[in-house]
Motif scaffolding. Sequence first.
Motif, PDB file in Angstrom:
ATOM      1  N   PRO A 224       0.808  -1.237   0.000  1.00 52.56           N
ATOM      2  CA  PRO A 224       0.000   0.000   0.000  1.00 52.56           C
ATOM      3  C   PRO A 224       0.831   1.271   0.000  1.00 52.56           C
ATOM      4  CG  PRO A 224      -0.808  -1.573   1.636  1.00 52.56           C
ATOM      5  CD  PRO A 224       0.504  -2.088   1.155  1.00 52.56           C
ATOM      6  N   ARG A 225       2.008   1.235   0.620  1.00 58.03           N
ATOM      7  CA  ARG A 225       2.853   2.431   0.658  1.00 58.03           C
ATOM      8  C   ARG A 225       3.613   2.590  -0.653  1.00 58.03           C
ATOM      9  NH1 ARG A 225       6.782   1.605   5.354  1.00 58.03           N
ATOM     10  NH2 ARG A 225       6.915  -0.411   4.291  1.00 58.03           N
ATOM     11  N   ASP A 226       4.135   3.781  -0.864  1.00 60.43           N
ATOM     12  CA  ASP A 226       4.893   4.041  -2.081  1.00 60.43           C
ATOM     13  C   ASP A 226       6.297   3.453  -2.026  1.00 60.43           C
ATOM     14  OD1 ASP A 226       2.804   5.463  -3.294  1.00 60.43           O
ATOM     15  OD2 ASP A 226       3.397   7.334  -2.321  1.00 60.43           O
ATOM     16  N   THR A 227       6.795   3.181  -0.826  1.00 64.83           N
ATOM     17  CA  THR A 227       8.128   2.620  -0.662  1.00 64.83           C
ATOM     18  C   THR A 227       8.052   1.417   0.285  1.00 64.83           C
ATOM     19  OG1 THR A 227       8.609   4.105   1.192  1.00 64.83           O
ATOM     20  CG2 THR A 227       9.237   4.858  -1.014  1.00 64.83           C
ATOM     21  N   PHE A 228       9.128   0.663   0.346  1.00 62.93           N
ATOM     22  CA  PHE A 228       9.178  -0.453   1.282  1.00 62.93           C
ATOM     23  C   PHE A 228      10.615  -0.641   1.759  1.00 62.93           C
ATOM     24  CE2 PHE A 228       9.728  -2.257  -2.946  1.00 62.93           C
ATOM     25  CZ  PHE A 228      10.780  -3.154  -2.800  1.00 62.93           C
ATOM     26  N   VAL A 251       5.861  -5.847  -9.162  1.00 64.75           N
ATOM     27  CA  VAL A 251       5.934  -5.079  -7.920  1.00 64.75           C
ATOM     28  C   VAL A 251       4.976  -3.893  -8.027  1.00 64.75           C
ATOM     29  CG1 VAL A 251       7.429  -3.804  -6.332  1.00 64.75           C
ATOM     30  CG2 VAL A 251       8.350  -5.748  -7.625  1.00 64.75           C
ATOM     31  N   ARG A 252       3.947  -3.898  -7.191  1.00 63.43           N
ATOM     32  CA  ARG A 252       2.944  -2.831  -7.231  1.00 63.43           C
ATOM     33  C   ARG A 252       2.942  -2.089  -5.901  1.00 63.43           C
ATOM     34  NH1 ARG A 252      -2.233  -5.365 -10.589  1.00 63.43           N
ATOM     35  NH2 ARG A 252      -0.985  -6.154 -12.341  1.00 63.43           N
ATOM     36  N   THR A 253       3.636  -0.949  -5.868  1.00 60.41           N
ATOM     37  CA  THR A 253       3.644  -0.101  -4.682  1.00 60.41           C
ATOM     38  C   THR A 253       2.569   0.971  -4.816  1.00 60.41           C
ATOM     39  OG1 THR A 253       5.374   1.254  -5.701  1.00 60.41           O
ATOM     40  CG2 THR A 253       6.083  -0.487  -4.205  1.00 60.41           C
ATOM     41  N   GLY A 254       2.204   1.570  -3.681  1.00 66.23           N
ATOM     42  CA  GLY A 254       1.140   2.571  -3.695  1.00 66.23           C
ATOM     43  C   GLY A 254      -0.193   1.975  -4.090  1.00 66.23           C
ATOM     44  N   ALA A 255      -0.364   0.669  -3.836  1.00 61.63           N
ATOM     45  CA  ALA A 255      -1.576  -0.054  -4.250  1.00 61.63           C
ATOM     46  C   ALA A 255      -2.336  -0.498  -3.010  1.00 61.63           C
ATOM     47  CB  ALA A 255      -1.213  -1.256  -5.121  1.00 61.63           C
ATOM     48  N   VAL A 257      -5.217  -2.235  -0.944  1.00 63.54           N
ATOM     49  CA  VAL A 257      -6.122  -3.371  -1.152  1.00 63.54           C
ATOM     50  C   VAL A 257      -7.503  -2.998  -0.624  1.00 63.54           C
ATOM     51  CG1 VAL A 257      -6.593  -5.774  -0.592  1.00 63.54           C
ATOM     52  CG2 VAL A 257      -4.229  -5.020  -0.985  1.00 63.54           C
ATOM     53  N   GLU A 258      -8.482  -3.053  -1.505  1.00 63.58           N
ATOM     54  CA  GLU A 258      -9.853  -2.735  -1.101  1.00 63.58           C
ATOM     55  C   GLU A 258     -10.554  -3.948  -0.514  1.00 63.58           C
ATOM     56  OE1 GLU A 258     -13.338  -1.545  -3.899  1.00 63.58           O
ATOM     57  OE2 GLU A 258     -12.354   0.326  -3.282  1.00 63.58           O
ATOM     58  N   ARG A 259     -10.364  -5.102  -1.150  1.00 66.80           N
ATOM     59  CA  ARG A 259     -10.956  -6.335  -0.630  1.00 66.80           C
ATOM     60  C   ARG A 259     -10.316  -7.536  -1.322  1.00 66.80           C
ATOM     61  NH1 ARG A 259     -14.566  -4.313  -4.335  1.00 66.80           N
ATOM     62  NH2 ARG A 259     -15.342  -5.767  -5.930  1.00 66.80           N
ATOM     63  N   VAL A 260     -10.530  -8.689  -0.709  1.00 65.30           N
ATOM     64  CA  VAL A 260     -10.099  -9.961  -1.300  1.00 65.30           C
ATOM     65  C   VAL A 260     -11.312 -10.871  -1.364  1.00 65.30           C
ATOM     66  CG1 VAL A 260      -8.655 -12.001  -0.994  1.00 65.30           C
ATOM     67  CG2 VAL A 260      -7.728  -9.748  -0.461  1.00 65.30           C
ATOM     68  N   ALA A 286       0.765 -10.849   4.327  1.00 59.27           N
ATOM     69  CA  ALA A 286       1.936 -10.694   5.192  1.00 59.27           C
ATOM     70  C   ALA A 286       2.135  -9.240   5.583  1.00 59.27           C
ATOM     71  CB  ALA A 286       3.176 -11.232   4.484  1.00 59.27           C
ATOM     72  N   ALA A 287       1.038  -8.533   5.830  1.00 60.71           N
ATOM     73  CA  ALA A 287       1.102  -7.110   6.167  1.00 60.71           C
ATOM     74  C   ALA A 287       1.094  -6.917   7.675  1.00 60.71           C
ATOM     75  CB  ALA A 287      -0.047  -6.358   5.506  1.00 60.71           C
ATOM     76  N   GLY A 288       2.171  -7.328   8.321  1.00 59.02           N
ATOM     77  CA  GLY A 288       2.327  -7.041   9.733  1.00 59.02           C
ATOM     78  C   GLY A 288       2.052  -8.213  10.652  1.00 59.02           C
ATOM     79  N   ARG A 289       2.549  -8.070  11.885  1.00 59.64           N
ATOM     80  CA  ARG A 289       2.336  -9.064  12.929  1.00 59.64           C
ATOM     81  C   ARG A 289       1.955  -8.347  14.221  1.00 59.64           C
ATOM     82  NH1 ARG A 289       4.257 -14.182  11.671  1.00 59.64           N
ATOM     83  NH2 ARG A 289       4.480 -14.729  13.879  1.00 59.64           N
ATOM     84  N   MET A 290       1.402  -9.097  15.164  1.00 59.45           N
ATOM     85  CA  MET A 290       0.954  -8.539  16.434  1.00 59.45           C
ATOM     86  C   MET A 290       1.603  -9.293  17.593  1.00 59.45           C
ATOM     87  SD  MET A 290      -3.101  -7.888  15.815  1.00 59.45           S
ATOM     88  CE  MET A 290      -3.209  -6.977  17.371  1.00 59.45           C
TER      89      MET A 290
END
Length: 483
Positions: A224-228, A251-255, A257-260, A286-290
């Motif tokens: 989702p971000r423009d950089t990683f 590689v799609r940055t700045g994208a 996700v609305e839904r899956v 794989a967008a983060g962990r808690m």
Amino acid sequence: MRGCRRTGRHTRRKKGDCALNRYDLVVIGSGPAGRRAAVQAAKLGKSVLVVENRLRVGGVSVHTGTIPSKTLRETVLNLSGWRERGFYGRAYRVKQTIDGSDLGIRLDKTLEHEVDVLEHQFQRNGVRTLGGIARFIDANRLQVSCADGDDRLVEADRFVIAVGTVPYRPDTIPFDDQVILDSDGLVGEPRVPRSLTVIGAGVIGIEYATIFSALDVPVTLIEPRDTFLDFVDREIIEEFVHQLRDRGVSVRTGAKVERVEKDAAGWPVCVLADGRQVRSEMLLYAAGRMGATADLGLEHCGIETDGRGRISVDPETFQTSAPHIYAAGDVIGFPSLASTSMEQGRIAACHAFGLPMPPAPKYFPYGIYAVPEISTVGMSEQEVRERGIAHECGIARFRETSRGHIMGLDHGLMKMIFSIKTKRLLGVHIIGEGATELIHIGQAVLNLKGTIDYFIENTFNYPTLAEAYKIAALDAWNRMPRE
């Protein structure tokens, strides 16, 4: 460690009753931070109990995180013949057909060995272990619920919370653990899909995206971000992205996700906010962990967590807001590395029992086990510029070394940054084969406050990739002003 393995001092009781067991230190979790804290305290002659909620010790690192992902990577590179493709072409493979069972064989063997080593280490140092789910009932007591329904009360003077993390699973993603899954599910039953979408270009997402790409699986990486990987030098990331696109990774940055959702064939479809859709046989979120703290009962100790379940600690001692309770490892957040977690656990145990600690070295390396590897230590060029330090950079490409030619390396580079005023090394950044091993030379020179002269005046083994240090240093020296 099946059911409730009782290895501490206890009294006989009927099922459901609780007996109180007292220790100098109780460690919750047996990953890198937990194991190091437990062993360190045991070496100081303290009675130590490790509580682990899995059937066997090892924590996230051994069972679903560090060791499985790196084992999968090594298996893929070996079976695919990836390292030899510079000589034999992109179509070269050691094994023509690679499936999930091929990946699982080596994975199971490696994990069994890691668990065996850890269990032996605990036994050798007199560390007791207990299988069950721990929950604080007050600031000095835990209730441990075992798999067989038995409960046990544990009391201690000091605690170390080293429970690690769990994958972040938002309600908007319809996980089914078959075609839409998180990183734990991916290593639980490894498969080789015909195509893969990875949401999240953090370390975990990057590693798995590139591992499957090395198997020639079409991969789309969505961020989702423009950089990683913003903590990595931008020149290294530019080289990394170039290599990914060269081998067909989208590689799609700045994208965002609305839904899956799933289509009629049962394949996941990722719908982006701009209207584009990405369809693949498998989707990895794989967008983060808690932090795995939800069921710890921290409210009974006066300890709070942030929105991602992470615990705040004193960065020098790793004490929480309750001074006799420490936290270490991924549960406290960045940098979330197995290597730093081990050191955090050791420091926590030493401080808990009054052992004086020398200050930690300023610089430690980061390793990203993608394909290709990335490793970095010290300041990036963007950090150097922000601080206004006059500097010069040197670049060495692995193909410039004889060892690189021998290995058939087409890619890979090392970037070194030096202060013009003091000649001191400021940072080393590497992408390519062996990056996570090579970085330690730069780490040592950084922590010893070495200068460019070290690399120019010293002799390196020939032929080696480590020669890149001399090549990059000379590249920078050639452009530095003369006194």
